[in-house]
Design a protein around this motif. Structure first.
Motif, PDB file in Angstrom:
ATOM      1  N   ASN A 186       0.737  -1.119   0.082  1.00  0.00           N
ATOM      2  CA  ASN A 186      -0.089  -0.018   0.169  1.00  0.00           C
ATOM      3  C   ASN A 186       0.949   1.205   0.070  1.00  0.00           C
ATOM      4  N   THR A 187       1.856   1.104   0.683  1.00  0.00           N
ATOM      5  CA  THR A 187       2.853   2.178   0.628  1.00  0.00           C
ATOM      6  C   THR A 187       4.207   1.688   0.736  1.00  0.00           C
ATOM      7  N   PRO A 188       4.581   1.520  -0.657  1.00  0.00           N
ATOM      8  CA  PRO A 188       6.050   0.907  -1.191  1.00  0.00           C
ATOM      9  C   PRO A 188       7.316   1.638  -1.100  1.00  0.00           C
ATOM     10  N   ASN A 189       6.873   3.147  -0.972  1.00  0.00           N
ATOM     11  CA  ASN A 189       8.265   3.674  -1.385  1.00  0.00           C
ATOM     12  C   ASN A 189       8.195   4.855  -0.238  1.00  0.00           C
ATOM     13  N   PHE A 190       9.304   5.642  -0.027  1.00  0.00           N
ATOM     14  CA  PHE A 190       9.428   6.680   1.097  1.00  0.00           C
ATOM     15  C   PHE A 190      10.585   7.388   0.699  1.00  0.00           C
ATOM     16  N   SER A 191      10.422   8.924   0.905  1.00  0.00           N
ATOM     17  CA  SER A 191      11.520   9.699   0.723  1.00  0.00           C
ATOM     18  C   SER A 191      11.334  10.961   1.474  1.00  0.00           C
ATOM     19  N   ARG A 192      12.386  11.393   2.182  1.00  0.00           N
ATOM     20  CA  ARG A 192      12.558  12.583   3.037  1.00  0.00           C
ATOM     21  C   ARG A 192      13.739  12.856   3.531  1.00  0.00           C
ATOM     22  N   SER A 193      13.996  14.383   3.717  1.00  0.00           N
ATOM     23  CA  SER A 193      15.142  14.880   4.273  1.00  0.00           C
ATOM     24  C   SER A 193      15.226  15.181   5.788  1.00  0.00           C
ATOM     25  N   TYR A 194      16.603  14.716   6.347  1.00  0.00           N
ATOM     26  CA  TYR A 194      16.424  15.077   8.103  1.00  0.00           C
ATOM     27  C   TYR A 194      17.747  15.966   8.136  1.00  0.00           C
ATOM     28  N   SER A 195      17.377  16.914   8.986  1.00  0.00           N
ATOM     29  CA  SER A 195      18.691  17.859   9.473  1.00  0.00           C
ATOM     30  C   SER A 195      19.231  17.130  10.310  1.00  0.00           C
ATOM     31  N   VAL A 196      20.454  17.089  10.135  1.00  0.00           N
ATOM     32  CA  VAL A 196      21.390  16.303  11.178  1.00  0.00           C
ATOM     33  C   VAL A 196      22.906  16.962  11.238  1.00  0.00           C
ATOM     34  N   VAL A 197      23.644  16.661  12.270  1.00  0.00           N
ATOM     35  CA  VAL A 197      24.885  17.154  12.342  1.00  0.00           C
ATOM     36  C   VAL A 197      25.887  16.790  11.596  1.00  0.00           C
ATOM     37  N   LEU A 198      26.622  17.718  10.883  1.00  0.00           N
ATOM     38  CA  LEU A 198      27.659  17.187   9.885  1.00  0.00           C
ATOM     39  C   LEU A 198      28.813  16.524  10.574  1.00  0.00           C
ATOM     40  N   ASN A 199      29.611  15.557  10.024  1.00  0.00           N
ATOM     41  CA  ASN A 199      30.915  14.615  10.407  1.00  0.00           C
ATOM     42  C   ASN A 199      30.225  13.977  11.569  1.00  0.00           C
ATOM     43  N   THR A 200      29.082  13.362  11.274  1.00  0.00           N
ATOM     44  CA  THR A 200      28.503  12.305  12.340  1.00  0.00           C
ATOM     45  C   THR A 200      28.449  11.162  11.532  1.00  0.00           C
ATOM     46  N   GLU A 201      27.696  10.205  12.047  1.00  0.00           N
ATOM     47  CA  GLU A 201      27.290   8.925  11.628  1.00  0.00           C
ATOM     48  C   GLU A 201      25.836   8.424  11.859  1.00  0.00           C
ATOM     49  N   ALA A 202      25.132   8.265  10.904  1.00  0.00           N
ATOM     50  CA  ALA A 202      23.687   7.788  11.108  1.00  0.00           C
ATOM     51  C   ALA A 202      23.857   6.356  10.827  1.00  0.00           C
ATOM     52  N   GLN A 203      22.706   5.661  11.285  1.00  0.00           N
ATOM     53  CA  GLN A 203      22.488   3.982  11.263  1.00  0.00           C
ATOM     54  C   GLN A 203      21.240   3.733  10.826  1.00  0.00           C
ATOM     55  N   PHE A 204      21.419   3.026   9.696  1.00  0.00           N
ATOM     56  CA  PHE A 204      20.234   2.572   8.815  1.00  0.00           C
ATOM     57  C   PHE A 204      19.957   0.973   9.101  1.00  0.00           C
ATOM     58  N   THR A 205      18.830   0.345   9.690  1.00  0.00           N
ATOM     59  CA  THR A 205      18.690  -0.766   9.791  1.00  0.00           C
ATOM     60  C   THR A 205      17.359  -1.294   9.195  1.00  0.00           C
ATOM     61  N   TYR A 206      17.266  -2.480   8.484  1.00  0.00           N
ATOM     62  CA  TYR A 206      16.213  -2.962   7.789  1.00  0.00           C
ATOM     63  C   TYR A 206      15.893  -4.296   7.992  1.00  0.00           C
ATOM     64  N   SER A 207      14.845  -4.746   7.650  1.00  0.00           N
ATOM     65  CA  SER A 207      14.471  -6.164   7.575  1.00  0.00           C
ATOM     66  C   SER A 207      13.383  -6.193   6.522  1.00  0.00           C
ATOM     67  N   VAL A 208      13.421  -7.573   5.677  1.00  0.00           N
ATOM     68  CA  VAL A 208      12.596  -7.590   4.613  1.00  0.00           C
ATOM     69  C   VAL A 208      11.684  -8.839   5.071  1.00  0.00           C
ATOM     70  N   ASN A 209      10.236  -8.820   5.162  1.00  0.00           N
ATOM     71  CA  ASN A 209       9.385  -9.866   5.410  1.00  0.00           C
ATOM     72  C   ASN A 209       9.916 -10.547   6.653  1.00  0.00           C
ATOM     73  N   GLY A 210      10.074  -9.779   7.832  1.00  0.00           N
ATOM     74  CA  GLY A 210      10.538 -10.393   8.856  1.00  0.00           C
ATOM     75  C   GLY A 210      11.867 -10.936   9.171  1.00  0.00           C
ATOM     76  N   SER A 211      12.748 -10.847   8.056  1.00  0.00           N
ATOM     77  CA  SER A 211      14.221 -11.451   8.070  1.00  0.00           C
ATOM     78  C   SER A 211      15.018 -10.949   9.294  1.00  0.00           C
ATOM     79  N   ASP A 212      16.092 -11.507   9.421  1.00  0.00           N
ATOM     80  CA  ASP A 212      17.148 -10.987  10.507  1.00  0.00           C
ATOM     81  C   ASP A 212      17.517  -9.473   9.920  1.00  0.00           C
ATOM     82  N   PRO A 213      17.433  -8.602  10.761  1.00  0.00           N
ATOM     83  CA  PRO A 213      17.648  -6.951  10.391  1.00  0.00           C
ATOM     84  C   PRO A 213      19.342  -6.945  10.142  1.00  0.00           C
ATOM     85  N   ILE A 214      19.464  -6.058   9.345  1.00  0.00           N
ATOM     86  CA  ILE A 214      20.768  -5.713   8.770  1.00  0.00           C
ATOM     87  C   ILE A 214      20.903  -4.097   8.891  1.00  0.00           C
TER      88      ILE A 214
END
Length: 231
Positions: A186-214
């Motif tokens: 129903n909502t397959p796509n996503f797009s957005r900008s976030y204000s973050v601090v420069l020279n830092t590290e962001a962490q993105f974690t995902y899982s497809v169909n309940g699989s182990d997160p990456i």
């Protein structure tokens, strides 16, 4: 008639002079508050032209901008009789700011139970901010469920002072912000900008169909960082 015009002109001149020198009145006797300090970047450069605002109960009681060396000297209306967060207090905000293709974070100081007339901030350091654009797209047009989370360093610094002492438990500077979403057919796509601090590290974690997160790490080394995900 000429004499009357001369007297009228003289009275107007005195009124004009009193308006000009009104700000030079003693802060204490005139029931005003004074805020002084200097705004610097995390690269130790003065931030020129940034807005500094004094508030009480969300009402602006004074504002100014920093000079060519990053200094500010703000004389506001008397706000010690107003309430903030159900107690006496003031809020001084250094707004988010962009200059010469460089953006800076926001800094807020809240003073609770303070009856001071003079506040010396000495140096307020603003960190350089960046934009993280996150794009997630279902390229296979499948009915997969894509669960994800994003953790990043936000651009807000809020310091709380009670009777002149900073409260570590109530203050919050450049903390981690987390976003969680689940995408499906129903909502397959996503797009957005976030204000973050420069020279830092962001962490993105995902899982497809309940699989182990990456988990993947995103280095925020550019003012505009784009991170694309396809599933």
């Amino acid at each position: 008639m000429k004499h009357f015009k001369f007297i009228s002109f003289f009275l107007l001149f005195l009124l004009f002079q009193s308006c000009i020198f009104a700000d030079d009145l003693n802060v204490e006797d005139n029931s005003r508050l004074q805020f002084v300090g200097r705004v610097m970047s995390d690269a130790n450069n003065p931030v020129v032209g940034v807005s500094v605002i004094a508030k009480a109960d969300s009402y602006v009681v004074g504002s100014t901008t920093t000079d060519a060396n990053g200094f500010f000297d703000l004389i506001s209306l008397d706000a010690t009789g107003r309430t903030f967060n159900n107690t006496y207090g003031l809020e001084v905000v250094v707004n988010e700011f962009s200059l010469d293709n460089e953006s800076f974070t926001e800094h807020t100081s809240v003073f609770i139970d303070s009856r001071d007339r003079f506040y010396d901030f000495e140096t307020i350091e603003l960190k350089t901010s960046a934009q993280l654009e996150l794009n997630i797209q279902n390229t296979e047009n499948t009915s997969d469920t894509f669960s994800w989370s994003l953790h990043y360093t936000n651009t807000q610094c809020n310091q709380v002072f009670v009777e002149g002492q900073m409260q570590e438990d109530e203050s919050d500077c450049y903390s981690q912000t987390s976003v969680f979403r689940t995408l499906n057919e129903n909502t397959p796509n996503f797009s957005r900008s976030y204000s973050v601090v420069l020279n830092t590290e962001a962490q993105f974690t995902y899982s497809v169909n309940g699989s182990d997160p990456i988990t993947e790490l995103i280095q925020i080394n550019n003012p505009n960082t784009v991170y694309n995900v396809e599933y």
